[in-house]
Design a protein around this motif. Structure first.
Motif, PDB file in Angstrom:
ATOM      1  N   SER A 142     -14.104  -8.401  27.869  1.00 15.36           N
ATOM      2  CA  SER A 142     -15.566  -8.477  28.028  1.00 15.36           C
ATOM      3  C   SER A 142     -16.193  -7.087  27.957  1.00 15.36           C
ATOM      4  CB  SER A 142     -15.942  -9.108  29.377  1.00 15.36           C
ATOM      5  OG  SER A 142     -15.188 -10.260  29.598  1.00 15.36           O
ATOM      6  N   ALA A 143     -15.532  -6.118  28.616  1.00  9.22           N
ATOM      7  CA  ALA A 143     -16.056  -4.747  28.610  1.00  9.22           C
ATOM      8  C   ALA A 143     -16.117  -4.206  27.186  1.00  9.22           C
ATOM      9  CB  ALA A 143     -15.186  -3.858  29.493  1.00  9.22           C
ATOM     10  N   LEU A 144     -15.064  -4.476  26.421  1.00 12.60           N
ATOM     11  CA  LEU A 144     -15.023  -4.024  25.025  1.00 12.60           C
ATOM     12  C   LEU A 144     -16.107  -4.671  24.190  1.00 12.60           C
ATOM     13  CD1 LEU A 144     -11.291  -4.196  23.915  1.00 12.60           C
ATOM     14  CD2 LEU A 144     -12.772  -2.198  23.805  1.00 12.60           C
ATOM     15  N   ARG A 145     -16.229  -5.985  24.334  1.00 14.51           N
ATOM     16  CA  ARG A 145     -17.190  -6.742  23.519  1.00 14.51           C
ATOM     17  C   ARG A 145     -18.613  -6.281  23.836  1.00 14.51           C
ATOM     18  NH1 ARG A 145     -17.511  -8.499  18.644  1.00 14.51           N
ATOM     19  NH2 ARG A 145     -19.529  -7.547  18.885  1.00 14.51           N
ATOM     20  N   GLU A 146     -18.871  -6.006  25.111  1.00 14.69           N
ATOM     21  CA  GLU A 146     -20.216  -5.541  25.487  1.00 14.69           C
ATOM     22  C   GLU A 146     -20.498  -4.159  24.911  1.00 14.69           C
ATOM     23  OE1 GLU A 146     -20.372  -6.276  29.717  1.00 14.69           O
ATOM     24  OE2 GLU A 146     -21.567  -8.085  29.350  1.00 14.69           O
ATOM     25  N   LEU A 147     -19.478  -3.329  24.943  1.00 12.67           N
ATOM     26  CA  LEU A 147     -19.606  -1.986  24.368  1.00 12.67           C
ATOM     27  C   LEU A 147     -19.881  -2.082  22.867  1.00 12.67           C
ATOM     28  CD1 LEU A 147     -19.222   0.710  25.844  1.00 12.67           C
ATOM     29  CD2 LEU A 147     -16.854   0.727  25.062  1.00 12.67           C
ATOM     30  N   ARG A 148     -19.152  -2.952  22.205  1.00  9.37           N
ATOM     31  CA  ARG A 148     -19.302  -3.128  20.746  1.00  9.37           C
ATOM     32  C   ARG A 148     -20.690  -3.675  20.407  1.00  9.37           C
ATOM     33  NH1 ARG A 148     -20.096  -2.758  16.347  1.00  9.37           N
ATOM     34  NH2 ARG A 148     -18.940  -3.316  14.479  1.00  9.37           N
ATOM     35  N   ASN A 149     -21.222  -4.547  21.267  1.00  9.21           N
ATOM     36  CA  ASN A 149     -22.550  -5.130  21.017  1.00  9.21           C
ATOM     37  C   ASN A 149     -23.638  -4.062  20.999  1.00  9.21           C
ATOM     38  OD1 ASN A 149     -21.391  -7.615  20.974  1.00  9.21           O
ATOM     39  ND2 ASN A 149     -22.112  -8.252  22.997  1.00  9.21           N
ATOM     40  N   LYS A 150     -23.387  -2.960  21.702  1.00  6.32           N
ATOM     41  CA  LYS A 150     -24.400  -1.893  21.777  1.00  6.32           C
ATOM     42  C   LYS A 150     -24.374  -0.986  20.562  1.00  6.32           C
ATOM     43  CE  LYS A 150     -24.132  -1.772  26.801  1.00  6.32           C
ATOM     44  NZ  LYS A 150     -23.183  -1.238  27.777  1.00  6.32           N
ATOM     45  N   GLN A 151     -23.351  -1.137  19.709  1.00  9.82           N
ATOM     46  CA  GLN A 151     -23.223  -0.231  18.545  1.00  9.82           C
ATOM     47  C   GLN A 151     -24.240  -0.554  17.471  1.00  9.82           C
ATOM     48  OE1 GLN A 151     -20.924   2.404  18.708  1.00  9.82           O
ATOM     49  NE2 GLN A 151     -21.047   1.615  20.771  1.00  9.82           N
TER      50      GLN A 151
END
Ligand SMILES: [Fe+2]
Length: 248
Positions: A239-248
């Protein structure tokens, strides 16, 4: 079995896959646009025998109705997308097995990107036609499903044989590489990547793309070493990764 897959580029960065056997029978996967596929079929004098759809997004199904006017063929779609894809001939669910000509498929339900998303597994060649679930160094966005669902779907892919080839719909690998490199620079990154393998991956990717070759199919055993979304071992990490990726 002398089967092969050809990639038909459509839109900006989608691929339609054409599985072809010795008799020139073709199964298409996710024809989001009709004209490039029609050209491909006419040019090669192929006989289209089936159309597989992984989910209801228009860039995956948008060309189907136009195509079947000229090239009639049975359409297979996820049962859970019956409302969104009312024109299919066969609705499939997890574990279903079927054959088109001498090409065999098993259905895997992989919710997350959408709730009804399925992938088509070809056990003879160990090919997975996986739509928008896994990408090179990345994974699909969560439009309908939960983090838990997507995490579980990725675990199902991870459990496939190491030699599996992943036919994913989008050419996103170079973009995802930038995200992976950025992750490596974070002190509190949810995943610590394997720099050496990522470097090898980057070299191969740059070579291919400089020759205008696709990065698809992905090799599962390689993705398992470098794709941060497959390396995530808990839903929390994922989840942490996916949220980080969504901000890119
Ligand atoms: Fe999609």
């Amino acid at each position: 079995m002398n089967h092969r897959v050809e990639l038909i580029p459509i839109f900006e960065d989608n691929y339609v896959f054409a599985l072809i056997n010795e008799q020139g029978h073709v199964v298409l996967v996710d024809p989001g646009e009709s004209t490039p596929v029609e050209k491909f079929l006419e040019h090669n004098d192929y006989d289209i025998c089936g159309i597989l759809l992984t989910h209801h997004h228009n860039d995956h199904i948008g060309g189907v109705l136009e195509l079947v006017k000229t090239f009639p063929a049975p359409i297979y779609a996820p049962l859970k997308n019956k409302t969104q894809i009312p024109f299919a001939d066969h609705y499939v669910k997890d574990g279903d097995e079927f054959s088109i000509s001498d090409m065999n498929f098993k259905v895997m339900e992989l919710p997350g990107h959408t709730l009804g998303h399925v992938a088509f597994w070809n056990p003879d060649k160990k090919w997975l036609f996986s739509g928008d679930v896994l990408f090179g160094l990345g994974c699909g966005r969560l439009f309908e499903g939960t983090f838990e669902q997507m995490f579980e779907s990725l675990q199902k892919i991870k459990a496939l044989p190491n030699e599996t080839l992943i036919y994913c719909t989008h050419e996103y690998t170079e973009m995802n590489l930038q995200f992976c490199k950025m992750l490596g620079n974070f002190d509190d990154s949810p995943i610590t990547g394997d720099d050496e393998n990522l470097e090898l991956y980057e070299n191969e990717l740059v070579n291919k793309r400089s020759l205008d070759l696709p990065s698809v199919p992905l090799k599962l055993f390689v993705e398992k070493k470098v794709n941060p979304f497959l390396l995530a071992s808990t839903v929390k990490q994922f989840s942490a990764l996916r949220e980080l990726r969504n901000k890119q």
